[in-house]
Design a protein around this motif. Structure first.
Motif, short mmCIF file in Angstrom:
data_model
loop_
_atom_site.label_atom_id
_atom_site.label_comp_id
_atom_site.label_asym_id
_atom_site.label_seq_id
_atom_site.Cartn_x
_atom_site.Cartn_y
_atom_site.Cartn_z
N LEU A 56 0.83 -1.22 0.00
CA LEU A 56 0.00 0.00 0.00
C LEU A 56 0.86 1.26 0.00
O LEU A 56 0.53 2.24 -0.68
N SER A 57 1.95 1.24 0.75
CA SER A 57 2.85 2.41 0.76
C SER A 57 3.49 2.62 -0.60
O SER A 57 3.63 3.75 -1.06
N ALA A 58 3.89 1.54 -1.26
CA ALA A 58 4.49 1.66 -2.60
C ALA A 58 3.49 2.25 -3.58
O ALA A 58 3.82 3.16 -4.36
N LEU A 59 2.25 1.77 -3.55
CA LEU A 59 1.22 2.33 -4.43
C LEU A 59 0.93 3.79 -4.11
O LEU A 59 0.75 4.61 -5.02
N ALA A 60 0.90 4.13 -2.82
CA ALA A 60 0.67 5.52 -2.43
C ALA A 60 1.79 6.42 -2.92
O ALA A 60 1.55 7.52 -3.41
N GLU A 90 3.33 10.90 -9.08
CA GLU A 90 2.73 11.13 -10.39
C GLU A 90 1.92 12.42 -10.43
O GLU A 90 1.63 12.93 -11.50
N ASN A 91 1.54 12.95 -9.29
CA ASN A 91 0.76 14.18 -9.20
C ASN A 91 1.70 15.34 -8.90
O ASN A 91 1.93 15.68 -7.75
N ARG A 92 2.22 15.94 -9.97
CA ARG A 92 3.23 16.98 -9.80
C ARG A 92 2.71 18.39 -10.07
O ARG A 92 3.48 19.35 -10.08
N ALA A 93 1.43 18.57 -10.25
CA ALA A 93 0.88 19.90 -10.54
C ALA A 93 0.92 20.78 -9.30
O ALA A 93 0.97 20.31 -8.18
N TRP A 149 0.75 11.60 3.81
CA TRP A 149 1.14 10.18 3.89
C TRP A 149 2.06 9.96 5.09
O TRP A 149 1.90 8.99 5.83
N LEU A 150 3.02 10.87 5.29
CA LEU A 150 3.94 10.73 6.43
C LEU A 150 3.19 10.84 7.76
O LEU A 150 3.49 10.09 8.70
N VAL A 151 2.22 11.74 7.84
CA VAL A 151 1.41 11.85 9.06
C VAL A 151 0.67 10.54 9.30
O VAL A 151 0.60 10.04 10.43
N GLY A 152 0.14 9.93 8.25
CA GLY A 152 -0.56 8.66 8.38
C GLY A 152 0.35 7.52 8.82
O GLY A 152 -0.02 6.70 9.67
N VAL A 153 1.56 7.47 8.27
CA VAL A 153 2.51 6.42 8.65
C VAL A 153 2.91 6.57 10.11
O VAL A 153 2.91 5.59 10.87
N VAL A 154 3.23 7.77 10.52
CA VAL A 154 3.63 8.01 11.91
C VAL A 154 2.48 7.69 12.86
O VAL A 154 2.67 7.06 13.90
N SER A 155 1.26 8.09 12.49
CA SER A 155 0.10 7.79 13.33
C SER A 155 -0.12 6.28 13.44
O SER A 155 -0.40 5.76 14.52
N GLY A 156 0.00 5.58 12.32
CA GLY A 156 -0.17 4.13 12.33
C GLY A 156 0.87 3.43 13.18
O GLY A 156 0.56 2.50 13.93
#
Length: 75
Positions: A23-27, A33-36, A59-66
């Motif tokens: 899931l982290s790799a896909l995220a 890919e979203n560089r706008a 994403w980093l906030v989610g990883v740390v929270s998890g």
């Protein structure tokens, strides 16, 4: 009397990290890919920044929270 642990239980225990890794790799692929450029309202000010940076921060906030919640649950 000692509890017997089957091979299936051992394999399941060893591979606990596989779903979060996939899931982290896909995220991360989605994030980079979203560089706008995008405008984000942070409480009052409006900040213009690359979308990948905003997504990476969340994403980093989610990883740390998890990790924090998983550590508390083990205790």
């Amino acid at each position: 009397m000692a509890k017997r642990v089957s091979e299936t239980d051992r394999a399941r225990t060893k591979a606990w990290w596989l779903p979060p890794l996939v899931l982290s790799a896909l995220a991360l692929v989605f994030i980079f890919e979203n560089r706008a450029e995008t405008s984000i309202r942070v409480l009052v000010p409006v900040v213009t920044m690359p979308l990948w940076a905003a997504l990476l921060g969340i994403w980093l906030v989610g990883v740390v929270s998890g990790l924090f919640l998983a550590r508390r649950r083990r205790r």
